[in-house]
Design a protein around this motif. Structure first.
Motif, PDB file in Angstrom:
ATOM      1  N   LYS A  51       0.840  -1.192   0.000  1.00 32.92           N
ATOM      2  CA  LYS A  51       0.000   0.000   0.000  1.00 32.92           C
ATOM      3  C   LYS A  51       0.883   1.253   0.000  1.00 32.92           C
ATOM      4  O   LYS A  51       1.912   1.281   0.669  1.00 32.92           O
ATOM      5  N   PRO A  52       0.480   2.283  -0.740  1.00 29.19           N
ATOM      6  CA  PRO A  52       1.273   3.528  -0.772  1.00 29.19           C
ATOM      7  C   PRO A  52       1.009   4.379   0.464  1.00 29.19           C
ATOM      8  O   PRO A  52       0.353   5.426   0.402  1.00 29.19           O
ATOM      9  N   VAL A  53       1.513   3.913   1.592  1.00 29.99           N
ATOM     10  CA  VAL A  53       1.270   4.620   2.849  1.00 29.99           C
ATOM     11  C   VAL A  53       2.601   5.050   3.464  1.00 29.99           C
ATOM     12  O   VAL A  53       3.631   4.396   3.278  1.00 29.99           O
ATOM     13  N   ALA A  54       2.575   6.148   4.189  1.00 32.19           N
ATOM     14  CA  ALA A  54       3.761   6.612   4.902  1.00 32.19           C
ATOM     15  C   ALA A  54       3.859   5.876   6.237  1.00 32.19           C
ATOM     16  O   ALA A  54       2.849   5.648   6.904  1.00 32.19           O
ATOM     17  N   ILE A  55       5.061   5.489   6.585  1.00 36.07           N
ATOM     18  CA  ILE A  55       5.297   4.791   7.855  1.00 36.07           C
ATOM     19  C   ILE A  55       6.115   5.710   8.753  1.00 36.07           C
ATOM     20  O   ILE A  55       7.296   5.941   8.502  1.00 36.07           O
ATOM     21  N   ASP A  56       5.467   6.241   9.771  1.00 33.88           N
ATOM     22  CA  ASP A  56       6.129   7.176  10.675  1.00 33.88           C
ATOM     23  C   ASP A  56       6.722   6.408  11.862  1.00 33.88           C
ATOM     24  O   ASP A  56       5.994   5.880  12.703  1.00 33.88           O
ATOM     25  N   LEU A  57       8.031   6.332  11.910  1.00 31.54           N
ATOM     26  CA  LEU A  57       8.724   5.618  12.987  1.00 31.54           C
ATOM     27  C   LEU A  57       9.459   6.578  13.922  1.00 31.54           C
ATOM     28  O   LEU A  57      10.344   6.148  14.668  1.00 31.54           O
ATOM     29  N   THR A  58       9.068   7.835  13.896  1.00 32.98           N
ATOM     30  CA  THR A  58       9.782   8.874  14.647  1.00 32.98           C
ATOM     31  C   THR A  58       9.933   8.526  16.126  1.00 32.98           C
ATOM     32  O   THR A  58      11.033   8.611  16.687  1.00 32.98           O
ATOM     33  N   ASP A  59       8.851   8.157  16.772  1.00 35.65           N
ATOM     34  CA  ASP A  59       8.898   7.865  18.207  1.00 35.65           C
ATOM     35  C   ASP A  59       8.924   6.372  18.506  1.00 35.65           C
ATOM     36  O   ASP A  59       8.820   5.961  19.660  1.00 35.65           O
ATOM     37  N   CYS A  60       9.051   5.589  17.454  1.00 35.56           N
ATOM     38  CA  CYS A  60       8.973   4.138  17.607  1.00 35.56           C
ATOM     39  C   CYS A  60      10.282   3.573  18.165  1.00 35.56           C
ATOM     40  O   CYS A  60      11.372   3.951  17.749  1.00 35.56           O
ATOM     41  N   GLN A  61      10.170   2.638  19.092  1.00 36.92           N
ATOM     42  CA  GLN A  61      11.334   1.982  19.687  1.00 36.92           C
ATOM     43  C   GLN A  61      11.587   0.587  19.086  1.00 36.92           C
ATOM     44  O   GLN A  61      12.551  -0.073  19.453  1.00 36.92           O
ATOM     45  N   PRO A  77      15.040   0.168   7.311  1.00 36.88           N
ATOM     46  CA  PRO A  77      14.768   1.016   8.480  1.00 36.88           C
ATOM     47  C   PRO A  77      15.444   2.372   8.350  1.00 36.88           C
ATOM     48  O   PRO A  77      16.432   2.519   7.618  1.00 36.88           O
ATOM     49  N   PRO A  78      14.949   3.367   9.077  1.00 39.70           N
ATOM     50  CA  PRO A  78      15.571   4.695   9.030  1.00 39.70           C
ATOM     51  C   PRO A  78      16.867   4.770   9.832  1.00 39.70           C
ATOM     52  O   PRO A  78      17.598   5.744   9.753  1.00 39.70           O
ATOM     53  N   GLY A  98      18.324  -4.695   6.858  1.00 41.11           N
ATOM     54  CA  GLY A  98      18.985  -3.715   7.704  1.00 41.11           C
ATOM     55  C   GLY A  98      18.391  -3.525   9.082  1.00 41.11           C
ATOM     56  O   GLY A  98      18.897  -2.720   9.878  1.00 41.11           O
ATOM     57  N   TRP A  99      17.314  -4.251   9.399  1.00 42.76           N
ATOM     58  CA  TRP A  99      16.716  -4.154  10.727  1.00 42.76           C
ATOM     59  C   TRP A  99      17.550  -4.954  11.734  1.00 42.76           C
ATOM     60  O   TRP A  99      18.233  -5.917  11.365  1.00 42.76           O
ATOM     61  N   LEU A 100      17.489  -4.576  12.999  1.00 43.40           N
ATOM     62  CA  LEU A 100      18.104  -5.362  14.069  1.00 43.40           C
ATOM     63  C   LEU A 100      17.111  -6.462  14.434  1.00 43.40           C
ATOM     64  O   LEU A 100      16.363  -6.379  15.410  1.00 43.40           O
ATOM     65  N   ALA A 101      17.097  -7.495  13.609  1.00 42.18           N
ATOM     66  CA  ALA A 101      16.044  -8.509  13.656  1.00 42.18           C
ATOM     67  C   ALA A 101      16.261  -9.510  14.784  1.00 42.18           C
ATOM     68  O   ALA A 101      17.381  -9.986  15.005  1.00 42.18           O
ATOM     69  N   GLN A 102      15.185  -9.815  15.479  1.00 37.42           N
ATOM     70  CA  GLN A 102      15.207 -10.814  16.549  1.00 37.42           C
ATOM     71  C   GLN A 102      14.109 -11.841  16.294  1.00 37.42           C
ATOM     72  O   GLN A 102      12.949 -11.472  16.091  1.00 37.42           O
ATOM     73  N   PHE A 103      14.485 -13.104  16.297  1.00 38.11           N
ATOM     74  CA  PHE A 103      13.514 -14.186  16.147  1.00 38.11           C
ATOM     75  C   PHE A 103      12.747 -14.342  17.458  1.00 38.11           C
ATOM     76  O   PHE A 103      13.329 -14.537  18.513  1.00 38.11           O
TER      77      PHE A 103
END
Length: 254
Positions: A51-61, A77-78, A98-103
Motif C-alpha cells: 500500500k502507498p502509505v507513509a510509515i512514521d517511525l519517529t517515536d517508535c522503539q 529502516p531509518p 537492515g533491521w536489528l532482527a530478533q527471532f
C-alpha cells in the motif's frame, strides 16, 4: 497457471497456491529425489500488493513483523531499529534489509509471550497486511507495552484457473500444502464452486486453524503439520510423496 511437466507421467501432482516466488522457495526445500516424483502446478490464489502509505517511525522503539511480506513492504529502516519477528524466514529477510532482527518464535502467540516477558522499550509498531491474526497490538498493550498496528500491504485473493482440471487428472494424487486460514477458506470455496472432485486430494495444513477451514471437503486425507513452518510442511509433502512412491512400487503388474 504455470504447469511444469516431464515427459514421463508422475504419480502425484503438487498444487502450489501461494504467490509464485514463495511457492518456488517452498519447492526448493524438497530434495531432488522427491521433486522427481512430483508434477508441480502453480495456481496462485493470493497476490501481495504494497500500500502507498507513509510509515512514521519517529517515536517508535521497535517494529513487529509477522510475515516477510511486511518486511518487503516496509523497506529498509531509518536507522538502527529492533524488529521483533515471527518465523525464521521473516527474521532473515528483516536482517538482510537492515533491521536489528530478533527471532521471537514461530507463531504470534510465541511472540506475544516473549515480548511480554522481556518488556522491550516501547512504543512498538506492528507492520502487517490487511488481514492479520493474533491481535498482537491489543494483547501487548494489556501487559504494559504500548503497541499499535499499521496496514502496509493488501492480500488480494485470486480465482482458481479453470484449466486446473486439465492439470489434475483422475489418475493423479494431488498434494496441496496450505499455509493460512484465509487462503484455505478461499481454496475450499473455489473447489466447491467448481465441483472439483477431491477424492484424490491430500491436503496439508500449516496448523489446526488452517485445517478447520478444510474439514468439510471430501478429500483423501487432511494432515496437520507438526510445526507451523515451511520446513515442517516440506517434510509432510516429502513423506506423502514417498508414501505414494512406495504404493506405486508395490503394485503388481497388470
Amino acid at each position: 497457471m504455470s504447469t511444469d511437466r516431464s515427459v514421463t507421467a508422475k504419480p502425484a501432482v503438487l498444487l502450489m497456491t501461494r504467490p509464485r516466488e514463495a511457492s518456488d522457495r517452498f519447492v526448493a526445500l524438497l530434495p531432488d529425489a522427491v521433486q522427481s516424483k512430483l508434477t508441480v502446478l502453480h495456481a496462485p490464489l493470493l497476490q501481495i500488493n504494497p500500500k502507498p502509505v507513509a510509515i512514521d517511525l519517529t517515536d517508535c522503539q521497535g517494529v513487529i513483523f509477522t510475515s516477510a511480506n511486511g518486511v518487503t513492504a516496509a523497506g529498509p529502516p531509518p536507522g538502527k531499529l529492533p524488529a521483533y519477528c515471527v518465523g525464521r524466514r521473516t527474521t532473515a529477510v528483516a536482517q538482510a534489509a537492515g533491521w536489528l532482527a530478533q527471532f521471537c518464535g514461530a507463531t504470534a502467540e510465541a511472540l506475544v509471550a516473549q515480548l511480554s516477558q522481556k518488556q522491550p522499550k516501547s512504543p512498538l509498531l506492528h507492520l502487517h497486511g490487511e488481514y492479520t491474526r493474533g491481535e498482537i497490538a491489543t494483547r501487548l498493550c494489556t501487559v504494559g507495552l504500548k503497541c499499535s498496528g499499521k496496514t502496509i500491504y493488501e492480500q488480494q485473493l485470486l480465482p482458481l484457473d479453470p484449466s486446473i482440471r486439465d492439470g489434475v487428472g483422475a489418475q493423479n494424487i494431488v498434494i496441496v500444502p496450505l499455509f493460512s486460514p484465509r487462503l484455505a477458506r478461499h481454496f475450499a470455496s473455489l473447489v466447491a464452486s467448481m465441483e472439483l472432485d477431491m477424492e484424490n486430494f491430500i491436503l496439508i495444513a500449516l496448523s489446526d486453524a488452517v485445517a478447520d477451514e478444510l474439514k468439510d471437503l471430501n478429500c483423501k486425507d487432511l494432515q496437520v503439520s507438526k510445526a507451523p513452518d515451511a520446513d515442517a510442511m516440506a517434510k509432510m509433502v516429502r513423506d506423502a510423496a514417498d508414501g505414494l512412491a512406495h504404493l506405486e512400487g508395490g503394485r503388481p503388474a497388470q
